[in-house]
Design a protein around this motif. Structure first.
Motif, PDB file in Angstrom:
ATOM      1  N   LEU A 171       0.815  -1.218   0.000  1.00 33.97           N
ATOM      2  CA  LEU A 171       0.000   0.000   0.000  1.00 33.97           C
ATOM      3  C   LEU A 171       0.851   1.272   0.000  1.00 33.97           C
ATOM      4  CD1 LEU A 171      -2.668  -1.102   2.667  1.00 33.97           C
ATOM      5  CD2 LEU A 171      -2.900  -1.145   0.179  1.00 33.97           C
ATOM      6  N   ASN A 172       1.915   1.257  -0.785  1.00 34.80           N
ATOM      7  CA  ASN A 172       2.840   2.391  -0.872  1.00 34.80           C
ATOM      8  C   ASN A 172       3.523   2.697   0.461  1.00 34.80           C
ATOM      9  OD1 ASN A 172       2.530   2.869  -3.615  1.00 34.80           O
ATOM     10  ND2 ASN A 172       0.789   4.240  -3.303  1.00 34.80           N
ATOM     11  N   LEU A 173       3.576   1.694   1.319  1.00 35.58           N
ATOM     12  CA  LEU A 173       4.258   1.819   2.603  1.00 35.58           C
ATOM     13  C   LEU A 173       5.407   0.814   2.664  1.00 35.58           C
ATOM     14  CD1 LEU A 173       1.249   2.030   5.093  1.00 35.58           C
ATOM     15  CD2 LEU A 173       2.709   3.926   4.368  1.00 35.58           C
ATOM     16  N   GLY A 174       6.441   1.181   3.391  1.00 34.26           N
ATOM     17  CA  GLY A 174       7.563   0.276   3.600  1.00 34.26           C
ATOM     18  C   GLY A 174       7.909   0.190   5.075  1.00 34.26           C
ATOM     19  N   MET A 175       8.183  -1.029   5.537  1.00 32.04           N
ATOM     20  CA  MET A 175       8.623  -1.254   6.907  1.00 32.04           C
ATOM     21  C   MET A 175       9.950  -1.993   6.841  1.00 32.04           C
ATOM     22  SD  MET A 175       6.921  -3.473  10.036  1.00 32.04           S
ATOM     23  CE  MET A 175       5.374  -2.578  10.023  1.00 32.04           C
ATOM     24  N   GLN A 176      10.925  -1.494   7.562  1.00 32.87           N
ATOM     25  CA  GLN A 176      12.279  -2.022   7.442  1.00 32.87           C
ATOM     26  C   GLN A 176      12.890  -2.233   8.830  1.00 32.87           C
ATOM     27  OE1 GLN A 176      14.620  -0.405   4.070  1.00 32.87           O
ATOM     28  NE2 GLN A 176      16.140   0.136   5.632  1.00 32.87           N
ATOM     29  N   LEU A 177      13.322  -3.459   9.108  1.00 29.64           N
ATOM     30  CA  LEU A 177      14.086  -3.740  10.315  1.00 29.64           C
ATOM     31  C   LEU A 177      15.557  -3.609   9.947  1.00 29.64           C
ATOM     32  CD1 LEU A 177      14.276  -4.632  13.256  1.00 29.64           C
ATOM     33  CD2 LEU A 177      14.153  -7.011  12.488  1.00 29.64           C
ATOM     34  N   ASN A 178      16.124  -2.450  10.260  1.00 26.91           N
ATOM     35  CA  ASN A 178      17.493  -2.171   9.841  1.00 26.91           C
ATOM     36  C   ASN A 178      18.499  -3.097  10.512  1.00 26.91           C
ATOM     37  OD1 ASN A 178      16.586   0.116   8.335  1.00 26.91           O
ATOM     38  ND2 ASN A 178      16.451   1.249  10.254  1.00 26.91           N
ATOM     39  N   ASN A 179      18.340  -3.281  11.813  1.00 27.48           N
ATOM     40  CA  ASN A 179      19.258  -4.141  12.543  1.00 27.48           C
ATOM     41  C   ASN A 179      18.694  -4.428  13.928  1.00 27.48           C
ATOM     42  OD1 ASN A 179      21.496  -5.711  13.020  1.00 27.48           O
ATOM     43  ND2 ASN A 179      22.990  -4.094  12.622  1.00 27.48           N
ATOM     44  N   VAL A 180      19.272  -5.438  14.567  1.00 28.54           N
ATOM     45  CA  VAL A 180      18.925  -5.804  15.936  1.00 28.54           C
ATOM     46  C   VAL A 180      20.199  -5.740  16.760  1.00 28.54           C
ATOM     47  CG1 VAL A 180      17.929  -7.563  17.440  1.00 28.54           C
ATOM     48  CG2 VAL A 180      17.115  -7.341  15.086  1.00 28.54           C
ATOM     49  N   TYR A 181      20.111  -5.073  17.919  1.00 32.61           N
ATOM     50  CA  TYR A 181      21.276  -4.946  18.796  1.00 32.61           C
ATOM     51  C   TYR A 181      20.920  -5.484  20.179  1.00 32.61           C
ATOM     52  CZ  TYR A 181      22.989  -1.645  15.255  1.00 32.61           C
ATOM     53  OH  TYR A 181      23.404  -1.058  14.082  1.00 32.61           O
ATOM     54  N   VAL A 182      21.920  -5.893  20.896  1.00 28.87           N
ATOM     55  CA  VAL A 182      21.724  -6.359  22.259  1.00 28.87           C
ATOM     56  C   VAL A 182      22.739  -5.673  23.161  1.00 28.87           C
ATOM     57  CG1 VAL A 182      23.237  -8.364  21.960  1.00 28.87           C
ATOM     58  CG2 VAL A 182      21.504  -8.385  23.751  1.00 28.87           C
ATOM     59  N   MET A 183      22.269  -5.262  24.342  1.00 30.66           N
ATOM     60  CA  MET A 183      23.132  -4.665  25.360  1.00 30.66           C
ATOM     61  C   MET A 183      22.654  -5.184  26.706  1.00 30.66           C
ATOM     62  SD  MET A 183      25.565  -2.730  26.502  1.00 30.66           S
ATOM     63  CE  MET A 183      26.086  -1.576  25.222  1.00 30.66           C
ATOM     64  N   GLY A 184      23.444  -6.052  27.343  1.00 33.75           N
ATOM     65  CA  GLY A 184      23.027  -6.637  28.603  1.00 33.75           C
ATOM     66  C   GLY A 184      21.763  -7.450  28.415  1.00 33.75           C
ATOM     67  N   ASP A 185      20.741  -7.128  29.189  1.00 35.74           N
ATOM     68  CA  ASP A 185      19.462  -7.840  29.112  1.00 35.74           C
ATOM     69  C   ASP A 185      18.436  -7.095  28.266  1.00 35.74           C
ATOM     70  OD1 ASP A 185      20.347  -9.926  30.715  1.00 35.74           O
ATOM     71  OD2 ASP A 185      19.783  -8.907  32.569  1.00 35.74           O
ATOM     72  N   TYR A 186      18.899  -6.267  27.342  1.00 35.90           N
ATOM     73  CA  TYR A 186      17.999  -5.470  26.510  1.00 35.90           C
ATOM     74  C   TYR A 186      18.220  -5.760  25.028  1.00 35.90           C
ATOM     75  CZ  TYR A 186      17.061  -2.761  30.734  1.00 35.90           C
ATOM     76  OH  TYR A 186      16.704  -2.382  31.995  1.00 35.90           O
ATOM     77  N   ILE A 187      17.123  -5.741  24.271  1.00 34.94           N
ATOM     78  CA  ILE A 187      17.155  -5.922  22.824  1.00 34.94           C
ATOM     79  C   ILE A 187      16.670  -4.632  22.173  1.00 34.94           C
ATOM     80  CG2 ILE A 187      16.175  -7.191  20.869  1.00 34.94           C
ATOM     81  CD1 ILE A 187      15.926  -9.613  22.735  1.00 34.94           C
ATOM     82  N   PHE A 188      17.450  -4.107  21.224  1.00 31.24           N
ATOM     83  CA  PHE A 188      17.143  -2.858  20.535  1.00 31.24           C
ATOM     84  C   PHE A 188      16.765  -3.170  19.088  1.00 31.24           C
ATOM     85  CE2 PHE A 188      19.818  -1.873  24.051  1.00 31.24           C
ATOM     86  CZ  PHE A 188      19.567  -0.573  24.446  1.00 31.24           C
ATOM     87  N   LEU A 189      15.597  -2.741  18.656  1.00 35.06           N
ATOM     88  CA  LEU A 189      15.169  -2.890  17.266  1.00 35.06           C
ATOM     89  C   LEU A 189      15.284  -1.539  16.571  1.00 35.06           C
ATOM     90  CD1 LEU A 189      11.967  -5.137  17.574  1.00 35.06           C
ATOM     91  CD2 LEU A 189      14.361  -5.834  17.404  1.00 35.06           C
TER      92      LEU A 189
END
Length: 288
Positions: A171-189
């Motif tokens: 629908l003329n939209l884009g969703m992109q997961l650029n990268n996944v990072y981890v720091m200690g007990d945390y996950i960064f999207l």
């Protein structure tokens, strides 16, 4: 009264000694805050406040928002033992009590000093400064919102030097997961949303959930909603591109399930896009 306040302060110091890497405080070394009847004192914290202690009944307060403690002198304070007996009035310069503010990563203590209503220079709000903060050490690796924000800013300043982990277009939209990072007990999207159309996008919700990879007609789909503990930007509207960082406490899910990410526009639009993220994508997370 001073002896009682000193005893309360020592008790607090003993309680926190095992969790902090600081020396104990004494009342004479505490920074002073002026307080007057009928005037609220707003204490602004750089991170969400977890706990506030007011050492005497002469002080009262609340948390109108997570980062602000609102303190004032108690109105018409009357003793429980004698309803007709009021507390002795304060004179300018008297100590009213001790204010203790505990954030996610610090404890700050102040001595509240009375100033009469004729003092036109009474402070109505203060920012808790780094020099007043004493760090608190936790047994588990727990980051404050301020630290999570710093990590997220470090990520968003990185240049996209490799292919995105996942990409979806509809629908003329884009969703992109650029990268996944981890720091200690945390996950960064690290995510980017693109709007190819000329019609701006009004975001109603971005939903994260863990769902069954394959849905069988004879069984119900089990969906577990997940809420980020932190997100860098709270933006709800974008025209072309929007990049953001979403932070979660560490989680796991089996290969039979996927993380589903849904971008939902405000009602009557119908422009919705979703992305499936396999657990193998999470396991390949980078560090920073």
């Amino acid at each position: 009264m001073k002896t009682l306040l000193y005893s309360l302060l020592l008790f607090t110091a003993q309680l926190l000694r095992a969790q902090t890497a600081i020396s104990e405080q004494v009342i004479s070394n505490l920074p002073e805050l002026e307080i007057t009847e009928g005037i609220n004192l707003h204490m602004i914290s750089p991170e969400p406040i977890q706990y506030v202690d007011l050492s005497t009944a002469q002080l009262t307060g609340d948390l109108p928002v997570p980062n602000i403690a609102r303190i004032k002198m108690t109105d018409n304070l009357i003793s429980d033992k004698d309803k007709k007996k009021q507390f002795t009035p304060f004179f300018s310069g008297d100590t009213v009590g001790i204010i203790t503010v505990v954030g996610q990563s610090f404890i700050a203590q102040y001595k509240a000093v009375y100033r009469n209503a004729d003092n036109l220079n009474t402070v109505t709000n203060i920012h808790i400064q780094p020099e007043a903060m004493q760090p608190i050490e936790f047994d588990k690796m727990t980051f404050s919102n301020r630290e999570l924000r710093k990590f997220a800013l470090d990520i968003i300043q990185k240049k996209a030097d490799k292919k995105p982990v996942r990409t979806e277009n509809s629908l003329n939209l884009g969703m992109q997961l650029n990268n996944v990072y981890v720091m200690g007990d945390y996950i960064f999207l690290d995510m980017t949303f693109k709007n190819i159309s000329n019609l701006s996008y009004d975001l109603e919700a971005l939903k994260f959930s863990i769902e069954d990879k394959k849905i069988h007609k004879t069984t119900n789909n089990q969906s577990i909603e997940m809420t980020p503990v932190f997100q860098l930007n709270a933006q709800k509207h974008f025209r072309k591109n929007f990049r953001n960082i979403y932070v979660f406490k560490k989680f796991t899910y089996p290969n039979s399930k996927v993380m589903m990410i849904r971008l939902i526009e405000e009602q009557l639009s119908g422009r919705t896009i979703k992305m499936k993220v396999n657990y193998s994508d999470i396991l390949k997370a980078d560090t920073f």
